[in-house]
Scaffold this active site. Structure first.
Site, PDB file in Angstrom:
ATOM      1  N   CYS A 146       0.811  -1.209   0.000  1.00 38.92           N
ATOM      2  CA  CYS A 146       0.000   0.000   0.000  1.00 38.92           C
ATOM      3  C   CYS A 146       0.849   1.265   0.000  1.00 38.92           C
ATOM      4  O   CYS A 146       1.347   1.685   1.050  1.00 38.92           O
ATOM      5  CB  CYS A 146      -0.921  -0.016   1.217  1.00 38.92           C
ATOM      6  SG  CYS A 146      -1.879   1.493   1.389  1.00 38.92           S
ATOM      7  N   CYS A 149      -0.600   4.099   2.189  1.00 37.19           N
ATOM      8  CA  CYS A 149      -0.429   3.943   3.634  1.00 37.19           C
ATOM      9  C   CYS A 149       1.018   4.189   4.043  1.00 37.19           C
ATOM     10  O   CYS A 149       1.275   4.779   5.080  1.00 37.19           O
ATOM     11  CB  CYS A 149      -0.786   2.524   4.079  1.00 37.19           C
ATOM     12  SG  CYS A 149      -2.211   1.825   3.285  1.00 37.19           S
ATOM     13  N   ASP A 150       1.952   3.706   3.251  1.00 43.38           N
ATOM     14  CA  ASP A 150       3.339   3.621   3.731  1.00 43.38           C
ATOM     15  C   ASP A 150       4.346   4.497   2.991  1.00 43.38           C
ATOM     16  O   ASP A 150       5.497   4.596   3.416  1.00 43.38           O
ATOM     17  CB  ASP A 150       3.807   2.156   3.638  1.00 43.38           C
ATOM     18  CG  ASP A 150       2.921   1.238   4.470  1.00 43.38           C
ATOM     19  OD1 ASP A 150       2.400   1.715   5.496  1.00 43.38           O
ATOM     20  OD2 ASP A 150       2.733   0.073   4.081  1.00 43.38           O
TER      21      ASP A 150
END
Ligand code: NAP
Length: 321
Positions: A146, A149-150
């Site tokens: 992701c 997200c990261d």
């Protein structure tokens, strides 16, 4: 345990499930959406759009919209019309007789947690992984599925993305916002991604493409320290000094729950006919769980609408109070 029999239970809360919720709620069917629970994989509430960056092709958003923001709007719209949403994970279903049984929590419990006249399956699909030991061990410690997200954690670093489809190219492009350099590792000499995505990647000076290569090993003990990559044409093995690996090699439908009960293809995708009907009367399926061809948010939403209308008509035709 709930003994009330619901009209409609929707399993899954991506664009398909939440669209089905909006439509069945507006039809006064008081749907219950079992949205899933947060997890490190892609089968979390809200579906895959929660793991995506900017969505540029969802009609009605000419400036684009971030995936999580789009899903939050879907959710608010379903709630506005009276859908009930619970943050739980379904562990078992019994579709052998009606009303259907749906369990959350202990799957061995004798009685189901919920019973429903109709079940709409919209459990979506999740990211495929390479199957490497280090990939599993370092997931969340440098390995990710992701970028949204990261990506932020990799500011100023050199990272790699594996895959050659739209997901991989989109992630690689997004990650250049943070990373100093992104190496896109693809096993062939041609990308599968759409032309516009390819052109964007080719024009991005921070993206380097490692053609005809696969990842053999993820190096590092507590975080990613590099990758062992192999040229599939020459067999030559080399090390790539990256601190992150984003895996973007496709998806698998979330259908384990339904094995032996709903007809599915060898690949696990549910088989639907006459719109969104499954082989079990009263069970409908929509979104990526039954679509390996289009797999778009807009097509998932469209099929969620179809499932809601199919369910509504089916319920109307049933002799029930
Ligand atoms: P995909 O189109 O199936 O592409 C998967 C890629 O991973 C392919 O390039 C494949 O290589 C590679 N791959 C598969 N297994 C591999 C392995 N074990 N090792 C190394 N490489 C491997 O999946 P996707 O990119 O997730 O896209 C899925 C669908 O969603 C597509 O229809 C796509 O158009 C859509 N999508 C759209 C957008 C958008 O429009 N914004 C964004 C993301 C996804 P080969 O090419 O050699 O098979």
């Amino acid at each position: 345990m709930t003994t009330d029999v619901r009209n409609v239970i929707i399993i899954g809360s991506g664009p398909a499930g939440l669209t089905a919720a909006i439509y069945t709620a507006r039809a006064n069917l008081h749907p219950l959406v079992i949205e899933g629970e947060p997890s490190s994989t892609s089968d979390q509430p809200g579906g895959q759009l929660m793991l995506t960056t900017e969505v540029e092709n969802f009609p009605g958003f000419p400036e684009g919209i971030m995936g999580p923001e789009l899903m939050s709007r879907f959710r608010d719209q379903a709630l506005r019309f009276g859908a009930e949403i619970v943050t739980e994970r379904v562990t078992r279903v019994d579709l052998s007789s009606r009303p259907f049984g749906v369990w959350v929590g202990d799957p061995q419990a004798e009685q189901p947690t919920y019973r429903s006249r109709v079940v709409i399956v919209s459990t979506g699909a999740r990211s495929l992984m390479l199957g490497l030991e280090g990939e599993r061990r370092l997931l969340g410690h440098g390995v990710s599925t992701c970028a949204t997200c990261d990506g932020f954690f990799f500011r100023g670093q050199h990272i790699a993305v594996v895959g050659g489809g739209d997901s991989a190219v989109e992630e690689a492009t997004f990650l250049t916002k943070f990373a100093e350099k992104v190496t896109l590792i693809h096993r062939r000499d041609e990308l599968r991604a759409s032309k516009i995505m390819q052109e964007r990647a080719f024009a991005n000076p921070k993206i380097e493409i490692l053609w005809n290569h696969v990842v053999d090993e993820v190096l590092g003990t507590t975080t990613v320290e590099g990758l062992k990559v192999r040229n599939v044409l020459t067999g030559e093995v080399s090390e790539l000094a990256v601190t992150g690996l984003f895996v973007a090699i496709g998806h698998q439908p979330n259908t384990d729950l339904f094995k032996g009960q709903l007809e599915m293809e060898d690949t696990g995708y549910l088989i639907t006919r006459e719109g969104t009907r499954t082989n079990v009367e009263g069970v409908f399926a929509c979104g990526d769980v039954q679509d390996h061809v289009y797999r778009q948010a807009i097509t998932a939403a469209g099929s969620g609408c179809m499932a809601a209308i199919d369910a509504e008509r089916w319920l109307e035709a049933q002799p029930h109070p």
